[in-house]
Design a protein around this motif. Structure first.
Motif, short mmCIF file in Angstrom:
data_model
loop_
_atom_site.label_atom_id
_atom_site.label_comp_id
_atom_site.label_asym_id
_atom_site.label_seq_id
_atom_site.Cartn_x
_atom_site.Cartn_y
_atom_site.Cartn_z
N GLU A 27 0.81 -1.21 0.00
CA GLU A 27 0.00 0.00 0.00
C GLU A 27 0.84 1.26 0.00
O GLU A 27 0.54 2.22 -0.70
CB GLU A 27 -0.93 -0.01 1.22
N GLU A 28 1.93 1.27 0.80
CA GLU A 28 2.72 2.48 0.90
C GLU A 28 3.46 2.80 -0.40
O GLU A 28 3.99 3.90 -0.56
CB GLU A 28 3.72 2.37 2.06
N HIS A 45 -3.62 11.20 4.03
CA HIS A 45 -2.49 10.68 3.25
C HIS A 45 -1.19 11.43 3.59
O HIS A 45 -0.13 10.82 3.71
CB HIS A 45 -2.78 10.78 1.76
N ARG A 48 -0.05 10.31 7.02
CA ARG A 48 0.46 8.95 6.96
C ARG A 48 1.87 8.93 6.39
O ARG A 48 2.78 8.26 6.91
CB ARG A 48 -0.48 8.09 6.11
N GLU A 49 2.11 9.69 5.32
CA GLU A 49 3.45 9.75 4.72
C GLU A 49 4.45 10.40 5.67
O GLU A 49 5.59 9.96 5.80
CB GLU A 49 3.39 10.51 3.40
N HIS A 52 6.03 8.10 8.25
CA HIS A 52 6.95 7.05 7.83
C HIS A 52 8.18 7.56 7.08
O HIS A 52 9.06 6.77 6.73
CB HIS A 52 6.22 6.04 6.94
N SER A 136 8.19 8.96 -2.18
CA SER A 136 6.77 9.00 -2.50
C SER A 136 6.40 10.45 -2.75
O SER A 136 6.94 11.36 -2.11
CB SER A 136 5.93 8.44 -1.36
N THR A 160 5.16 6.34 -6.23
CA THR A 160 6.45 6.05 -5.60
C THR A 160 7.46 5.70 -6.68
O THR A 160 7.13 5.04 -7.67
CB THR A 160 6.30 4.88 -4.61
N ASN A 858 -1.86 -4.07 1.47
CA ASN A 858 -2.38 -2.80 0.99
C ASN A 858 -3.87 -2.78 1.26
O ASN A 858 -4.40 -3.69 1.91
CB ASN A 858 -2.06 -2.59 -0.50
N GLU A 947 -2.57 -0.12 10.50
CA GLU A 947 -1.25 -0.05 9.88
C GLU A 947 -0.17 -0.16 10.95
O GLU A 947 -0.23 0.52 11.97
CB GLU A 947 -1.09 1.26 9.12
#
Length: 948
Positions: A27-28, A45, A48-49, A52, A136, A160, A858, A947
């Motif tokens: 998914e990432e 989104h 979330r990015e 990480h 990404s 990505t 994902n 997640e």
């Protein structure tokens, strides 16, 4: 060349997005289309990015303060981890305000530059993952504004690329070229920009006054309330109550109704003198045809008792020697503001004295804990009700960004219920408070804030210490004279001070629209007080587009109240409270933001607290009883969206037992109670409505209802039904579905039998309904409450996505002959059905040999392991893979989450199962790994719950 692991994953992920969705990509790493749909926003989104990445770069033309505020908690968490970023922005169209640039300067871990190109209109978010050598990016139409991140229909693509991919090379080259040419953002640059800045025309966030010939007109809420008040009076009512959130226009509503009523004399009663002048000014504006001398004030300094429209403080009016100067019928219309106070002796003295033709009460918080029945005083006539959530939905209040952060911590010590004053006002804590309030900021040109603390000595000392550090502050407490309060409020409004620090006052009865920052430095004692304090900043005002609410969260046992108060949840359900903690967007652009540590504290508080303790339920029960003027039923709780009916079943088995605990005069036999427990525990959750509907029809039709008639009814209502369901409801209502212990608990006798294609209600139950009115009422009430609750589920399907189900629920809804929930464990193949139950984050105490790596690959694919000692060619694996087998995926976060699992829908086994081996008790045993394809891609916000 041989691909590295990350290259292979990227390749699969790109193939999934652009070639074949059957290929399992991570998914990432997968390409994604983002357009702010339900549960899937740009804000989610981006966050979330950020969670990480190793670093990030935003190339964004337009930036607003509100959007930055909603990201500041996440950026602060990144700063604590040493993760840095860059923002490249512009002066294009003069959209970005000098204030927005100043807010950008506060981000210690973010370097900001201004693009050289005056037409810079980029909208890109780039996230580096240095250890795995990929980037990404999200590129599309979304600027860094509240609407673009949450509400607007935007088109964005996330993709990505490995660091030697051509698109990455081109993207990095372009970013670096623009970055190297850009101008660093400095204080001097902002000062220079400010001199020539001309703001763009943005949407006004202050109230727009609708006028006709200079006459103020009611808004939609006020129009509805006025119509209801008129109807109530036309029906002969002499009293009514309006429940309306702070800032929604109660004062103008009262003025409009008075104008419609045209009283000979009118009396307005308020608790605080501070708002009398503003109230009178509002009435003068609506009653513009009246001369100035028609309005008079009764307070400590004014005694205009002969005016047509009298505005009085209760303190002065209630004095016996003053009150008796009026005739009891002096006023034909009396309006009481802050009406929840009417139980006090002063209000009682006044209201028992006067005999108006019409009495109107107004309050934002009718729920009081003083055992006074507010609703009875107003004859149970609620003319209108609009709470915080609805008011935000209707754009009647100023949006807010709630920031929940940890309180100051040193050597493991943090504020709690027993903290000493020296800790609360220590230099280190004061510096920490100031640093956080400056970082999270405010909307508007100048800071005008309220700080709520828990102790008077803390308020005074904190005001002194903050003033010493350049933030002019003054303390107000219950001991402060009214004249001094007025003076300090005026200083805040005029910009002479930055903060009022208060305890015991300003929870209500105060109107300071300019407030743009609310700071909470105290334990949340109740949802009512929390909302009252939050509401101090929610009035719309010029030059204020949002309110920043900063909550310093210590080790308080009541932390669980925070998400409950923010969402308006009154269900008393622990599952719902956990869901509330995950809510990011309240309404419109209002957001909730918790730091990682603060969120964990609240989560632990939820788990450690019995949300439905007797005292809490007693208060809820008493309030609803007061509101209705009778003993409330479960249906009443469901309709008023307060305590969930299942909470009573979970804690007391049935509502009758709770009524006994409340010492109500009620009595059922043991057999009657057993039937009531059955309905309450097994059916009232409403997850399948067919049994409830059948019982309802049997009650309505003297205990008999034809099978064909019932099938037609279900078809008409579009409720899922087939031969399996028909057989299932017979076994459930005959108790055959249940284990022996449960059958005994529910009285052993079947509730319903089938005779000559007709459903027949047990004659005993019919007799009990006929001879015991209480049983009749409670039996029917449990059924009706369950039917109301069933409306939250899609009854045309067996299960509803993202709702919780226990193993027992699943056994019943899959129409299995018996409740085998105690032996299902992880999964069970039976009757061409295979429910899979996954506990995502297993306990540390669980043996590593059964702590499988069940996880989302994902949003479309879930990796799942069978139990141990299962081979790929075993009977159960063959059955699972059989095309006739329906596989359903149920997941919960961890063992703290109770018995319920979220339903993620049906899944298909991909042709990629693998035989693996794991060691258990020193012995190597086979286990099968499968990839499950979700029929419905997991909703993004639900996916993020799990997640890792």
């Amino acid at each position: 060349m041989d691909l590295t692991d990350i290259q292979a994953k990227i390749e699969n992920s790109l193939a999934n997005g652009f070639v074949d969705r059957e290929i399992a990509g991570s998914e990432e790493l997968m390409p994604q289309f983002i357009h702010n749909s339900h549960g899937d926003t740009m804000l989610l989104h981006i966050e979330r990015e950020l969670s990480h990445c190793s670093s990030f770069t935003f190339a964004i033309a337009f930036i607003t303060e509100g959007a930055l505020t909603s990201l500041k908690v996440k950026l602060a968490d990144l700063a604590a981890k040493g993760i840095h970023g860059r923002i490249l922005t512009s002066t294009y169209l003069n959209f970005n305000s000098p204030k927005a640039f100043r807010e950008l300067r506060k981000l210690d871990n973010v370097e900001v530059r201004i693009a050289e190109n005056d037409n810079f209109h980029a909208k890109g978010y780039i996230f580096d993952h240095e250890e795995q050598r990929y980037q990404s990016a999200i590129i599309g139409s979304s600027n860094l504004t509240e609407q673009a991140l949450m509400n607007n229909y935007e088109w964005n693509i996330k993709f990505t690329s490995y660091d030697n991919g051509s698109i990455t090379e081109k993207l990095i080259q372009e970013v670096e070229l623009a970055w190297n040419k850009a101008t660093p953002l400095t204080t001097d640059w902002i000062n220079f920009y400010s001199k020539g800045y001309q703001p763009v025309a943005l949407r006004e966030t202050h109230p727009k006054v609708s006028t006709s010939k200079n006459q103020i007109m009611p808004n939609a809420m006020q129009t509805d309330a006025l119509n209801n008040l008129s109807e109530i009076r036309n029906n002969g009512a002499e009293r009514a109550l309006v429940i309306s959130a702070t800032g929604t226009g109660k004062t103008y509503l009262g003025a409009f109704d008075v104008a419609s009523y045209q009283p000979k004399r009118f009396l307005y009663i308020v608790h605080r003198e501070q708002i009398l002048d503003k109230t009178m000014a509002s009435f003068k504006r609506v009653l513009s045809n009246e001369p100035d001398n028609a309005f008079g004030k009764i307070s400590g300094t004014s005694k205009d008792k002969d005016a047509k429209y009298v505005f009085a403080t209760i303190q002065t009016l209630s004095k016996q020697d003053f009150l008796t100067q009026f005739n009891v019928a002096e006023f034909d219309y009396i309006l009481v503001d802050e009406a929840h106070r009417v139980g006090s002796p002063t209000y009682q003295r006044v209201l028992k004295y006067f005999q108006p033709d019409f009495l109107l009460g107004m309050t934002a918080t009718p729920e009081r804990m003083d055992d006074y029945n507010l609703y009875e005083l107003f004859d149970y006539n609620i003319a209108y009700e609009i709470r915080l959530q609805k008011a935000l939905d209707e754009d009647m209040l100023c949006p807010f960004h709630y920031i929940g952060i940890t309180d100051y911590e040193k050597d493991g010590e943090v504020s709690d219920d027993t903290s000493a004053l020296k800790w609360l006002v220590s230099d280190e804590r004061v510096e920490y408070i100031i640093k956080q309030t400056e970082y999270y900021g405010y909307s508007g040109d100048r800071l005008q804030g309220l700080i709520f603390c828990s102790r008077k000595d803390e308020a005074y000392e904190l005001a002194k210490l903050m003033t010493d550090r350049g933030h002019l502050s003054k303390a107000l407490t219950g001991e402060t004279p009214q004249s001094k309060r007025d003076e300090v409020v005026a200083e805040l409004e005029n910009g002479e001070i930055e903060y009022i620090i208060t305890v015991d006052v300003f929870n209500e009865g105060i109107d300071i629209p300019c407030v743009n920052q609310v700071v909470m430095l105290r334990n949340t004692q109740s949802s009512i007080v929390f909302i009252q304090q939050l509401g101090r900043g929610l009035r719309k005002a010029n030059n204020k587009s949002f309110v920043t609410v900063i909550d310093f969260i210590g080790n308080y046992k009541n932390n669980y109240l925070i998400p409950i108060a923010l969402t308006g949840d009154k269900s008393r359900s622990t599952d719902k409270a956990r869901d509330d903690l995950e809510v990011r967007q309240i309404s419109g652009v209002s957001t909730v933001n918790f730091s990682e540590i603060a969120k964990e504290r609240i989560y632990q508080s939820i788990n450690n607290t019995k949300l439905a303790g007797f005292k809490v339920l007693k208060d809820d029960y008493t309030d609803l009883k007061f509101r209705l003027g009778r003993i409330p039923l479960l249906c009443d709780f469901q309709k008023s969206e307060t305590v969930d009916c299942t909470v009573f079943a979970d804690n007391y088995q049935n509502y009758y037992k709770f009524l006994v605990r409340m010492k109500e005069d009620v009595h059922l036999t043991a057999d009657e109670e057993a039937i009531l427990s059955f309905i309450s525990i097994e059916l009232m959750n409403g997850k399948r409505s067919v049994e409830l509907l059948l019982l309802n029809e049997l009650i309505q039709n003297r205990g008999r209802f034809g099978e064909n008639d019932f099938e037609e009814l279900l078809s008409e209502k579009q409720i899922f039904y087939n031969a399996d369901v028909s057989q299932s409801i017979e076994r459930v209502l005959s108790l055959e579905f249940f284990q022996k212990a449960a059958q005994k608990k529910y009285g052993n006798d079947p509730l319903v039998s089938v005779q000559d294609d007709t459903y027949v209600l047990n004659p005993k139950i019919l007799d009990w309904m006929k001879n015991n009115s209480l049983f009749n009422k409670l039996f029917d009430d449990a059924i009706q409450a369950g039917l109301i609750r069933s409306e939250r589920y899609n009854q045309d399907e067996q299960f509803t996505l993202y709702h919780r189900y226990t193993r027992k629920d699943v056994c019943r809804l899959l129409c299995w002959d018996n409740d085998t929930s105690s032996t299902i464990y992880g999964y069970r193949v039976r009757d061409n059905e295979c429910p899979i139950f996954v506990t995502y984050s297993k306990s540390d105490q669980i043996d590593s040999s059964i702590n499988y790596q069940d996880r989302f690959i994902n949003t479309d694919t879930f990796q799942w392991y069978t139990r141990h000692n299962v081979k790929i060619d075993s009977k159960e694996v063959v059955e699972i893979k059989n095309s006739k087998t329906s596989i359903r995926l149920f997941i919960k976060k961890n063992d703290d989450e109770g018995k319920g699992f979220y339903y993620f829908g049906e899944v298909q086994v991909k042709d990629t199962e693998q035989q693996e081996f794991q060691v258990k008790d020193g012995k190597v045993e086979p286990i099968v790994r499968m990839l499950l394809q979700l029929d419905n891609s997991a909703q993004y916000d639900k996916y993020l719950l799990f997640e890792k």
